[in-house]
Design a protein around this motif. Structure first.
Motif, PDB file in Angstrom:
ATOM      1  N   GLY A 176      43.817  33.704  43.651  1.00 35.78           N
ATOM      2  CA  GLY A 176      42.215  34.890  43.729  1.00 35.78           C
ATOM      3  C   GLY A 176      41.640  35.220  45.375  1.00 35.78           C
ATOM      4  N   HIS A 177      42.595  34.417  45.821  1.00 36.06           N
ATOM      5  CA  HIS A 177      41.516  35.031  47.592  1.00 36.06           C
ATOM      6  C   HIS A 177      42.221  35.605  48.703  1.00 36.06           C
ATOM      7  CE1 HIS A 177      39.642  31.979  44.985  1.00 36.06           C
ATOM      8  NE2 HIS A 177      38.519  32.754  45.629  1.00 36.06           N
ATOM      9  N   GLY A 178      44.103  35.192  48.224  1.00 36.09           N
ATOM     10  CA  GLY A 178      44.678  35.147  49.626  1.00 36.09           C
ATOM     11  C   GLY A 178      44.434  34.948  50.783  1.00 36.09           C
ATOM     12  N   VAL A 179      43.726  33.657  50.901  1.00 34.95           N
ATOM     13  CA  VAL A 179      44.504  32.433  51.718  1.00 34.95           C
ATOM     14  C   VAL A 179      45.724  32.034  52.003  1.00 34.95           C
ATOM     15  CG1 VAL A 179      43.034  30.919  53.630  1.00 34.95           C
ATOM     16  CG2 VAL A 179      41.748  32.120  52.420  1.00 34.95           C
ATOM     17  N   PHE A 201      35.802  29.808  53.049  1.00 33.06           N
ATOM     18  CA  PHE A 201      37.011  30.112  53.433  1.00 33.06           C
ATOM     19  C   PHE A 201      36.324  31.215  52.013  1.00 33.06           C
ATOM     20  CE2 PHE A 201      39.370  28.014  56.163  1.00 33.06           C
ATOM     21  CZ  PHE A 201      40.092  28.900  57.112  1.00 33.06           C
ATOM     22  N   GLU A 202      35.735  30.469  51.324  1.00 34.56           N
ATOM     23  CA  GLU A 202      34.900  31.117  50.437  1.00 34.56           C
ATOM     24  C   GLU A 202      35.577  31.214  49.116  1.00 34.56           C
ATOM     25  OE1 GLU A 202      33.395  34.921  50.771  1.00 34.56           O
ATOM     26  OE2 GLU A 202      31.731  33.775  51.886  1.00 34.56           O
ATOM     27  N   VAL A 203      36.610  29.782  48.755  1.00 31.22           N
ATOM     28  CA  VAL A 203      37.782  29.436  48.078  1.00 31.22           C
ATOM     29  C   VAL A 203      37.223  28.410  46.467  1.00 31.22           C
ATOM     30  CG1 VAL A 203      40.259  28.747  47.658  1.00 31.22           C
ATOM     31  CG2 VAL A 203      39.400  30.210  49.778  1.00 31.22           C
ATOM     32  N   PRO A 204      37.105  28.745  45.663  1.00 30.79           N
ATOM     33  CA  PRO A 204      36.487  27.154  45.223  1.00 30.79           C
ATOM     34  C   PRO A 204      37.747  25.894  45.540  1.00 30.79           C
ATOM     35  CG  PRO A 204      36.861  29.130  43.643  1.00 30.79           C
ATOM     36  CD  PRO A 204      38.116  29.186  44.868  1.00 30.79           C
ATOM     37  N   ALA A 205      36.745  25.010  45.605  1.00 31.45           N
ATOM     38  CA  ALA A 205      37.263  23.814  45.847  1.00 31.45           C
ATOM     39  C   ALA A 205      38.388  23.221  45.548  1.00 31.45           C
ATOM     40  CB  ALA A 205      35.741  22.617  45.672  1.00 31.45           C
ATOM     41  N   ASP A 206      38.872  23.498  43.588  1.00 30.88           N
ATOM     42  CA  ASP A 206      39.698  22.747  43.030  1.00 30.88           C
ATOM     43  C   ASP A 206      41.224  23.657  43.656  1.00 30.88           C
ATOM     44  OD1 ASP A 206      38.746  25.423  41.709  1.00 30.88           O
ATOM     45  OD2 ASP A 206      39.466  24.751  39.884  1.00 30.88           O
ATOM     46  N   VAL A 207      40.708  24.975  43.760  1.00 38.71           N
ATOM     47  CA  VAL A 207      41.668  25.908  44.377  1.00 38.71           C
ATOM     48  C   VAL A 207      42.319  25.300  46.099  1.00 38.71           C
ATOM     49  CG1 VAL A 207      43.129  27.996  45.164  1.00 38.71           C
ATOM     50  CG2 VAL A 207      41.286  28.061  43.637  1.00 38.71           C
ATOM     51  N   VAL A 208      40.785  25.231  46.747  1.00 35.55           N
ATOM     52  CA  VAL A 208      41.912  23.948  48.161  1.00 35.55           C
ATOM     53  C   VAL A 208      42.840  22.963  47.858  1.00 35.55           C
ATOM     54  CG1 VAL A 208      41.030  23.045  50.613  1.00 35.55           C
ATOM     55  CG2 VAL A 208      39.712  25.430  49.063  1.00 35.55           C
ATOM     56  N   ARG A 209      42.067  22.171  46.698  1.00 33.18           N
ATOM     57  CA  ARG A 209      42.605  20.813  46.679  1.00 33.18           C
ATOM     58  C   ARG A 209      44.163  20.970  45.798  1.00 33.18           C
ATOM     59  NH1 ARG A 209      37.959  20.026  43.648  1.00 33.18           N
ATOM     60  NH2 ARG A 209      36.529  18.445  45.047  1.00 33.18           N
ATOM     61  N   ASP A 210      44.195  22.265  45.375  1.00 34.13           N
ATOM     62  CA  ASP A 210      45.573  22.722  45.154  1.00 34.13           C
ATOM     63  C   ASP A 210      46.350  23.258  46.321  1.00 34.13           C
ATOM     64  OD1 ASP A 210      45.681  21.794  42.551  1.00 34.13           O
ATOM     65  OD2 ASP A 210      45.370  23.920  41.606  1.00 34.13           O
ATOM     66  N   ALA A 211      45.881  23.188  47.160  1.00 32.36           N
ATOM     67  CA  ALA A 211      46.268  24.159  48.836  1.00 32.36           C
ATOM     68  C   ALA A 211      47.144  22.956  49.506  1.00 32.36           C
ATOM     69  CB  ALA A 211      45.859  24.621  49.377  1.00 32.36           C
ATOM     70  N   VAL A 212      45.712  22.212  49.440  1.00 26.09           N
ATOM     71  CA  VAL A 212      46.545  21.465  49.922  1.00 26.09           C
ATOM     72  C   VAL A 212      47.920  20.043  49.865  1.00 26.09           C
ATOM     73  CG1 VAL A 212      45.841  18.421  50.398  1.00 26.09           C
ATOM     74  CG2 VAL A 212      44.206  20.731  51.014  1.00 26.09           C
TER      75      VAL A 212
END
Length: 221
Positions: A176-179, A201-212
């Motif tokens: 949803g954010h393109g990062v 990055f204005e990305v929800p924390a749960d999405v950041v966790r998934d990316a990590v």
């Protein structure tokens, strides 16, 4: 159409780069005094650069299917016959990444075996369940539009991470954010905080966790 080097594709698919080079570059083998040359399974979407194979998104998905069928116990020659037959039936250079293959793939595999030795046909028929399971599992995290695969949700099929050939050159991104997921993972490693990176990055924390978590899986492969 996305852009991937062989090392890129190997990383995303968790397949040895040498396999991809053999499947898309062809190879030779010797049996006794006879040397046989095997052509590529198909021609990549992109032209080679400095003699290095460059591939597109559809190639990436086709490679994913080839690896899944091999893992399921099918021989590469069986898969090669199926690709040739499916290409003829579906009029698609890359038939595995189509909606028709999702619905008719098992039939295509069996029909492509017609004319081979009886024992091999019988063996392939015993593998109907394997073929069906591979097709169902592999399409599970793919998004189809206009009868072809358009996106891949590579992290457990979740909507948070996507590989979309029309965004970021087909690299994994927060949907949803393109990062890019690698940017988020590297930022968390540097900042030491998922929440802080989410704010930056204005990305929800749960999405950041998934990316990590996704990048960790890729690096562990």
């Amino acid at each position: 159409m996305g852009f991937y080097t062989v090392p890129d594709a190997a990383r995303l698919l968790k397949i040895p780069a040498k396999n991809i080079n053999r499947w898309l570059g062809g190879y030779r083998f010797r049996h006794g005094e006879t040397q046989t040359e095997m052509p590529p399974l198909w021609r990549p979407q992109l032209p080679p650069a400095d003699d290095h194979i460059e591939i597109g998104f559809r190639d990436l998905i086709e490679l994913r299917f080839v690896d899944a069928f091999l893992t399921g116990g099918l021989a590469l020659q069986t898969i090669r016959r199926c690709i040739a037959y499916a290409r003829e039936c579906l009029q698609e250079e890359r038939p595995f990444s189509t909606n028709r293959f999702r619905t008719d793939g098992r039939t295509i595999f069996l029909e492509s075996a017609t004319g081979t030795e009886h024992e091999k046909v019988l063996d392939l028929r015993r593998r109907q369940y394997v073929i069906k399971k591979v097709i169902e599992q592999t399409f599970k995290d793919l998004d189809i539009e206009d009868d072809t695969v358009k996106r891949w949700r590579p992290y457990k099929g979740r909507l948070s991470i996507v590989i979309d050939p029309e965004r970021a050159f087909g690299q994994p991104i927060a949907a949803g954010h393109g990062v890019p997921t690698v940017a988020l993972a590297d930022a968390v490693a540097a900042e030491g905080s998922v929440e802080r990176v989410g704010r930056l990055f204005e990305v929800p924390a749960d999405v950041v966790r998934d990316a990590v978590a996704y990048e960790k899986l890729l690096r562990a492969a």
